[in-house]
Scaffold this motif. Structure first.
Motif, PDB file in Angstrom:
ATOM      1  N   GLN A 135      23.926  35.488  75.359  1.00  0.00           N
ATOM      2  CA  GLN A 135      23.619  36.809  75.676  1.00  0.00           C
ATOM      3  C   GLN A 135      22.047  36.763  76.678  1.00  0.00           C
ATOM      4  OE1 GLN A 135      24.892  39.909  74.786  1.00  0.00           O
ATOM      5  NE2 GLN A 135      26.689  38.376  74.678  1.00  0.00           N
ATOM      6  N   VAL A 136      21.119  35.798  76.254  1.00  0.00           N
ATOM      7  CA  VAL A 136      20.023  35.670  76.936  1.00  0.00           C
ATOM      8  C   VAL A 136      19.957  34.363  77.635  1.00  0.00           C
ATOM      9  CG1 VAL A 136      17.536  35.573  76.828  1.00  0.00           C
ATOM     10  CG2 VAL A 136      18.827  36.928  75.391  1.00  0.00           C
ATOM     11  N   LEU A 137      19.810  34.033  78.967  1.00  0.00           N
ATOM     12  CA  LEU A 137      20.006  32.803  79.752  1.00  0.00           C
ATOM     13  C   LEU A 137      18.495  32.417  79.873  1.00  0.00           C
ATOM     14  CD1 LEU A 137      22.134  33.995  82.746  1.00  0.00           C
ATOM     15  CD2 LEU A 137      22.913  33.007  80.595  1.00  0.00           C
ATOM     16  N   SER A 138      18.440  30.869  79.486  1.00  0.00           N
ATOM     17  CA  SER A 138      17.394  30.146  79.850  1.00  0.00           C
ATOM     18  C   SER A 138      16.885  30.266  81.134  1.00  0.00           C
ATOM     19  CB  SER A 138      17.553  28.767  79.420  1.00  0.00           C
ATOM     20  OG  SER A 138      18.271  28.061  80.219  1.00  0.00           O
ATOM     21  N   THR A 139      15.670  29.759  81.643  1.00  0.00           N
ATOM     22  CA  THR A 139      15.288  29.846  82.881  1.00  0.00           C
ATOM     23  C   THR A 139      16.135  29.172  83.879  1.00  0.00           C
ATOM     24  OG1 THR A 139      13.085  30.280  82.257  1.00  0.00           O
ATOM     25  CG2 THR A 139      13.106  29.385  84.487  1.00  0.00           C
TER      26      THR A 139
ATOM     27  N   ALA B  45      19.748  30.838  84.360  1.00  0.00           N
ATOM     28  CA  ALA B  45      19.465  31.844  84.921  1.00  0.00           C
ATOM     29  C   ALA B  45      19.354  31.579  86.506  1.00  0.00           C
ATOM     30  CB  ALA B  45      18.244  32.839  84.840  1.00  0.00           C
TER      31      ALA B  45
ATOM     32  N   TRP C  68      25.780  38.517  83.431  1.00  0.00           N
ATOM     33  CA  TRP C  68      24.691  39.110  83.893  1.00  0.00           C
ATOM     34  C   TRP C  68      24.639  40.655  83.057  1.00  0.00           C
ATOM     35  CZ3 TRP C  68      25.141  37.502  89.468  1.00  0.00           C
ATOM     36  CH2 TRP C  68      24.322  36.717  89.802  1.00  0.00           C
TER      37      TRP C  68
ATOM     38  N   HIS D 277      20.641  44.201  89.254  1.00  0.00           N
ATOM     39  CA  HIS D 277      19.309  43.610  88.733  1.00  0.00           C
ATOM     40  C   HIS D 277      18.597  42.816  89.553  1.00  0.00           C
ATOM     41  CE1 HIS D 277      22.127  40.251  88.475  1.00  0.00           C
ATOM     42  NE2 HIS D 277      21.035  39.586  88.150  1.00  0.00           N
TER      43      HIS D 277
END
Length: 643
Positions: A394-398, A401, A441, A452
């Motif tokens: 759900q949340v990407l690491s740097t 991403a 995304w 985005h």
């Protein structure tokens, strides 16, 4: 005890191998001690060194010495007329990213300067195979042994590739070919059946008059399809499906009603699932027409050179040198010139690629030639692994991403360099891949751009090496790369626009929306779209037909010398062939500290819409000059509508 016939055969083999080089080479670089010095070289400049007589090299090359021919062909012009010290060394460190993993190379240096590097391979049953990793290329891709090697790749992938999704029976596409009787396959309406199946990715290249339609579907589903009505490539796919132990095959020409827009839209909406869920995708990479087929024998590369290999135990075998700079180029394959085929490959977790030179296995972990022959590295041909996870994060690491963002840019650049048979499919032919990115995304998709990341996405540039005319029919809003033909570059990764290093300024996004042609295809065709921004706006002049197009400020009075402020890049041949014209520059992103700006070149489109609005016609980047981007900083902000 060795029989007389075996001993005689071994002696004959040795004589044949010795005949590959001249007597001087056999007693020089191919003597046991010299060769082992080269084989055991520790560093890049280590190995066996000697100083050949170039007159003798030239004479021996003319008489058939393979090693002397290599030296002569690769001799640097700076060494002509002088004695050259030649150093030969092998390396076991594969720094080129090729497979197999421990592939060896041989390098040649003259007077301490590297002049050429070769990959090294040999046959399975050669004495050198105990020492050389890579094997001879498989040319008979339709043989039983080839299918066994390919099946082994599939099995290895399922057992040991942690980054590859597991293949299991799944809900079949709405229609498949039942290949249980390969002489008369039958079209099957699956009705939510579950099983494993293969999918075919190929180039039509010509009409298929016997593809499935509303007039013949009943015959195809009840009586089957006469094999004589099926093109060679699809026949080969049916044969391959059976030999891989599968019963069902999906082929667009036979599994979609070709005369029904409603059926096409419904099946295209399932394209991502069709290729993603296939047990394996068969890619007819080297066939430019569906009538060609893909199971014919391949031809051995003419650039490879056979030479003796002196084994550490003193036995004599063969090695083949393959120039690093003359390897298989996948970009030349017909399948890699077609837009639809990119999506089919990217969405497939596992694929067998019937390439021009051999059969390859491609998955999310690696790409290899079956049988362990040399396979050069690839770029931009995979989706990020996280997209094949059952549930993407759900949340990407740097790091994740950045990987996803760059993957998208690479795909767009590859995709836009390919041809679409029907121009209206420019957006549709990538819809399955877009759906994958949307799953990560979860952002609005706007005719090829993403909400985005819209500021950066607006800054695509046309590959100015080749301009194409603008499409005659509407395909996308002017600010979308889908509005033009030919390769585009999505991000130059200019250090002056690095947000981690500088405090950047950007236009204010006010509104962006598109109108879909079909609501059931949210990532497909569009019939309209607008972007509204607030940004400094400057009226300027440019000459897009110049060899180095630039943008100029208006002089204070007529006749004043015009000051160039930007480099300009037209979007299409229509703009590139125009004479000097009046346009506006719309800055999108700028760096005040470095006095650098990039943005869009726009022209007035009011006469086409009835209200004041603009359309994109190019891209600009500011020039280094005494005034910097003063022109931008002194321009008033305005609301601008792009259509």
């Amino acid at each position: 005890m060795e029989s007389d016939s075996a001993s005689e055969s071994r002696i004959n083999d040795t004589e044949i191998i010795r005949s590959l080089v001249c007597k001087r080479c056999w007693s020089g670089p191919f003597s046991l001690r010299s060769f082992q010095t080269a084989w055991c070289a520790a560093g890049l400049s280590d190995g066996f060194s000697y100083t050949p007589d170039w007159n003798e090299v030239e004479s021996a090359a003319a008489q058939g010495c393979s090693w002397c021919r290599i030296l002569q062909d690769n001799r640097d012009s700076s060494t002509h007329g002088i004695r050259s010290r030649v150093t030969v060394g092998f390396s076991r460190k594969n720094s080129f990213g090729c497979t197999p993993k421990d592939l060896q190379t041989l390098r040649v240096m003259m007077n301490g300067i590297p002049i050429c590097v070769f990959y090294v391979y040999t046959e399975n049953d050669d004495p050198a195979s105990r020492y050389i990793t890579a094997r001879d290329v498989v040319l008979d891709v339709s043989s039983d042994s080839s299918y066994q090697l390919a099946s082994r790749c599939l099995e290895e992938c399922a057992i040991s590739h942690e980054g590859c999704p597991i293949s299991r029976p799944t809900t079949l596409p709405s229609r498949v070919l039942d290949c249980s009787n390969p002489r008369k396959p039958r079209l099957l309406v699956t009705d939510t059946m579950e099983d494993s199946y293969a999918a075919l990715s190929y180039v039509w290249g010509e009409k298929q008059p016997n593809s499935t339609s509303t007039s013949n579907i009943d015959i195809y589903t009840t009586s089957g399809i006469d094999l004589n009505l099926i093109p060679r490539t699809i026949q080969d796919a049916i044969d391959s499906t059976r030999r891989f132990g599968l019963r069902y095959l999906w082929v667009d020409a036979l599994c979609i009603l070709q005369d029904s827009r409603e059926d096409k839209d419904r099946e295209i909406a399932q394209m991502r699932k069709i290729f993603h869920d296939a047990h394996v995708t068969l890619i007819a990479a080297s066939s430019s027409r569906v009538s060609e087929g893909f199971l014919h024998d391949r031809t051995r590369p003419s650039t490879d050179t056979r030479l003796p290999f002196i084994c550490p135990d003193g036995s004599i075998g063969n090695m083949v040198l393959s120039p690093v700079w003359q390897q298989y180029d996948e970009t030349q394959e017909p399948v890699n010139s077609r837009a639809w085929c990119l999506e089919e490959r990217l969405l497939s977790p596992r694929a067998l690629i019937f390439a021009a030179h051999t059969l390859q296995y491609h998955c999310q972990t690696h790409t290899v030639n079956i049988g362990g022959s040399i396979c050069p590295p690839r770029g931009g041909r995979r989706l990020p692994r996280l997209m094949f996870l059952p549930k993407p994060p759900q949340v990407l690491s740097t790091k994740e991403a950045l990987e996803v963002k760059r993957a998208w840019y690479d795909i767009v650049e590859d995709y836009t360099s390919r041809d679409v048979t029907k121009p209206r499919d420019k957006l549709l032919a990538l819809a399955g891949v877009v759906e994958k990115f949307h799953g990560v995304w979860n952002a609005s998709y706007l005719a090829g751009l993403w909400q985005h990341n819209l500021v950066r996405d607006l800054l695509w540039t046309k590959d100015y090496a080749k301009y194409s005319p603008r499409p005659t029919k509407y395909r996308a809003p002017s600010w979308s790369w889908a509005a033009v033909d030919g390769r585009v570059v999505c991000d130059t990764f200019d250090s002056r626009l690095d947000p981690d290093r500088y405090d950047l300024k950007e236009c204010e996004l006010l509104q962006c929306e598109v109108s879909l042609a079909n609501q059931t295809l949210p990532f497909g065709r569009v019939v309209g779209g607008i972007v509204r921004v607030r940004s400094p706006l400057r009226r300027v002049k440019w000459n897009p037909s110049a060899s180095s197009p630039q943008i100029f400020e208006f002089g204070a009075q007529d006749g004043d010398e015009l000051l160039p402020i930007c480099d300009a890049y037209p979007d299409s041949l229509d703009e590139a062939s125009q004479s000097t014209s009046e346009v506006w520059v719309l800055p999108i992103l700028w760096n005040v500290e470095m006095m650098y700006a990039v943005g869009l070149i726009i022209s007035d489109a009011s006469e086409h819409t009835g209200s004041r609005c603009f359309r994109r016609v190019g891209y600009f980047s500011s020039l280094d000059n005494p005034k910097g981007i003063t022109w931008l900083l002194q321009s008033p902000d305005e609301r601008v509508e792009l259509v």
